[in-house]
Design a protein around this motif. Structure first.
Motif, PDB file in Angstrom:
ATOM      1  N   TYR A  68      70.052  50.554  40.602  1.00  0.00           N
ATOM      2  CA  TYR A  68      68.864  50.257  41.396  1.00  0.00           C
ATOM      3  C   TYR A  68      68.851  48.780  41.762  1.00  0.00           C
ATOM      4  O   TYR A  68      69.133  47.923  40.932  1.00  0.00           O
ATOM      5  CB  TYR A  68      67.600  50.628  40.620  1.00  0.00           C
ATOM      6  CG  TYR A  68      67.364  52.116  40.525  1.00  0.00           C
ATOM      7  CD1 TYR A  68      66.775  52.807  41.577  1.00  0.00           C
ATOM      8  CD2 TYR A  68      67.752  52.817  39.392  1.00  0.00           C
ATOM      9  CE1 TYR A  68      66.578  54.178  41.500  1.00  0.00           C
ATOM     10  CE2 TYR A  68      67.564  54.184  39.299  1.00  0.00           C
ATOM     11  CZ  TYR A  68      66.979  54.857  40.352  1.00  0.00           C
ATOM     12  OH  TYR A  68      66.795  56.219  40.282  1.00  0.00           O
ATOM     13  N   LYS A  70      67.302  45.560  42.024  1.00  0.00           N
ATOM     14  CA  LYS A  70      66.153  44.979  41.326  1.00  0.00           C
ATOM     15  C   LYS A  70      65.444  43.931  42.169  1.00  0.00           C
ATOM     16  O   LYS A  70      64.203  43.921  42.241  1.00  0.00           O
ATOM     17  CB  LYS A  70      66.621  44.364  39.998  1.00  0.00           C
ATOM     18  CG  LYS A  70      65.502  43.772  39.166  1.00  0.00           C
ATOM     19  CD  LYS A  70      66.058  43.214  37.852  1.00  0.00           C
ATOM     20  CE  LYS A  70      64.928  42.612  37.002  1.00  0.00           C
ATOM     21  NZ  LYS A  70      65.436  42.057  35.735  1.00  0.00           N
ATOM     22  N   GLY A 171      64.401  48.321  44.855  1.00  0.00           N
ATOM     23  CA  GLY A 171      64.072  49.662  44.383  1.00  0.00           C
ATOM     24  C   GLY A 171      65.013  50.724  44.887  1.00  0.00           C
ATOM     25  O   GLY A 171      65.002  51.858  44.382  1.00  0.00           O
ATOM     26  N   SER A 172      65.841  50.400  45.885  1.00  0.00           N
ATOM     27  CA  SER A 172      66.801  51.379  46.408  1.00  0.00           C
ATOM     28  C   SER A 172      67.904  51.622  45.385  1.00  0.00           C
ATOM     29  O   SER A 172      68.350  50.706  44.695  1.00  0.00           O
ATOM     30  CB  SER A 172      67.421  50.869  47.707  1.00  0.00           C
ATOM     31  OG  SER A 172      66.436  50.572  48.673  1.00  0.00           O
ATOM     32  N   LEU A 173      68.352  52.870  45.301  1.00  0.00           N
ATOM     33  CA  LEU A 173      69.513  53.201  44.486  1.00  0.00           C
ATOM     34  C   LEU A 173      70.749  53.007  45.354  1.00  0.00           C
ATOM     35  O   LEU A 173      70.928  53.696  46.357  1.00  0.00           O
ATOM     36  CB  LEU A 173      69.435  54.643  43.980  1.00  0.00           C
ATOM     37  CG  LEU A 173      70.641  55.126  43.168  1.00  0.00           C
ATOM     38  CD1 LEU A 173      70.803  54.293  41.899  1.00  0.00           C
ATOM     39  CD2 LEU A 173      70.510  56.603  42.833  1.00  0.00           C
TER      40      LEU A 173
END
Length: 361
Positions: A68, A70, A171-173
């Motif tokens: 993820y 951060k 927040g993106s994976l």
């Protein structure tokens, strides 16, 4: 009586009008038109080539580990320095793996030291010591690998440059290898343009000094870029479909005006030996073809098509249609007709050229 007076006045007016018309026709017939000849001389022409502007270094910034996202520490379009932190991938998993690897390395270190003491006392065989040493080296290698993976969670700028648009948000994976943004080093710019084979040969044959490699850049707003560029690279092969070969010029960009992906036109001076030159004003156009009025030995004018090889300030370089011995009409093209006899005054082509240059100033 009055009627006779009016008839007399009308007759006098007719005589005066006829007399004036005859004087006007006579004046027109006596008018002299300036004629000259083409001049052959060595010169140079400025050719322009559509170009693509590229950063000297333009790279993709990709995630080196999966996880993820951060935090993002910079903004789009921001100037960054080499080594500056750009992105942080969630490090928890990689921190745990690093701690595990460190513990195993510490354990292997203790095992090795104990085995070495026993080997020094001849309690264990040398092979046992070698095995303990190998286990320690393996544990240290795994610790180093874990540290590398942990370091990969921090993505830093490999050189000074400008950050492009972000393709992810916190927040993106992100997967390993996923594109995050681009980084451009615009301190210098590479400008690519294609040159036809004939002009490439002229450039290579007549390139006598470093000054011959200098070029200018006309930007998309028709303004000349304030710094000169230099041709540094010519690719190896011609394009068989277009007959062109790519050139690359390098331009300094200290103000950062130029950006990756811009377009423009390269202005390059090309030698033109034994060019046959005529004034542009001596030509006229019919259905997209250029013509001049040629004056023969009997002072009869006839139109003749000419082929323009290149355009110079106030001049055309002619590739066919005329010779140095021809006489052409310089001025008054709109006052004459085909096959008309005129009175002409010959002006040396050098004087015509000097007058054009003086007018341009």
């Amino acid at each position: 009586m009055i009627k006779k007076f009016f008839i007399l006045m009308t007759f006098c007016a007719l005589i005066v009008q006829t007399s004036c018309g005859e004087k006007k026709e006579k004046k027109e017939e006596e008018a002299e038109f300036l004629v000259s000849s083409p001049i052959k001389m060595d010169t140079s022409i400025t050719e322009d080539y559509v170009s693509q502007i590229k950063s000297i270094r333009h790279i993709e910034i990709r995630a080196q580990e999966r996880g993820y996202l951060k935090k993002i520490y910079v903004d789009e379009g921001e100037h960054v320095k080499q080594g500056q932190l750009l992105f942080q991938i969630m490090p928890n998993l990689y921190e745990a793996e690093m701690k595990k690897a460190k513990a195993e390395a510490d354990y292997a270190q203790i095992e090795y030291e104990n085995t070495k003491k026993l080997a020094d006392s001849n309690v264990v065989a040398p092979n046992e010591l070698a095995m303990a040493k190998a286990q320690l080296e393996k544990a240290n290698a795994e610790l180093a690998l874990a540290n590398v993976h942990l370091d990969f969670t921090q993505i830093r700028a490999p050189f000074d440059g400008i950050i492009d648009r972000f393709l992810v948000r916190p927040g993106s994976l992100v997967d390993e290898g996923e594109l995050l943004t681009n980084l451009a080093d615009n301190s210098k710019m590479w400008v690519y343009f294609n040159v036809p084979e004939a002009e490439y040969l002229d450039f290579k044959i007549h390139m006598d000094s470093e000054d011959d490699r200098k070029v200018n850049l006309l930007m998309a707003n028709n303004q000349l870029f304030s710094h000169e560029g230099k041709i540094e690279t010519i690719e190896a092969d011609f394009n068989n479909e277009t007959g062109n070969i790519p050139f690359r010029a390098t331009f300094p960009n200290p103000e950062g005006l130029l950006r990756h992906g811009e377009t423009g036109s390269i202005l390059m001076k090309m030698p033109f030996n034994k060019a046959l030159l005529i004034p542009q004003k001596a030509t006229f156009e019919v259905l997209d073809k250029k013509y001049v009025y040629v004056v023969n030995n009997e002072n009869i004018i006839q139109s003749r098509e000419v082929v323009i090889g290149s355009e110079l300030p106030h001049l055309y370089a002619i590739t066919s249609g005329l010779s140095e011995d021809d006489k052409i009409l310089i001025e008054g093209l709109g006052l004459v007709r085909e096959n008309e006899e005129i009175h002409s005054e010959f002006v040396k082509p050098e004087e015509v050229l000097a007058h054009l240059e003086l007018t341009a100033e």
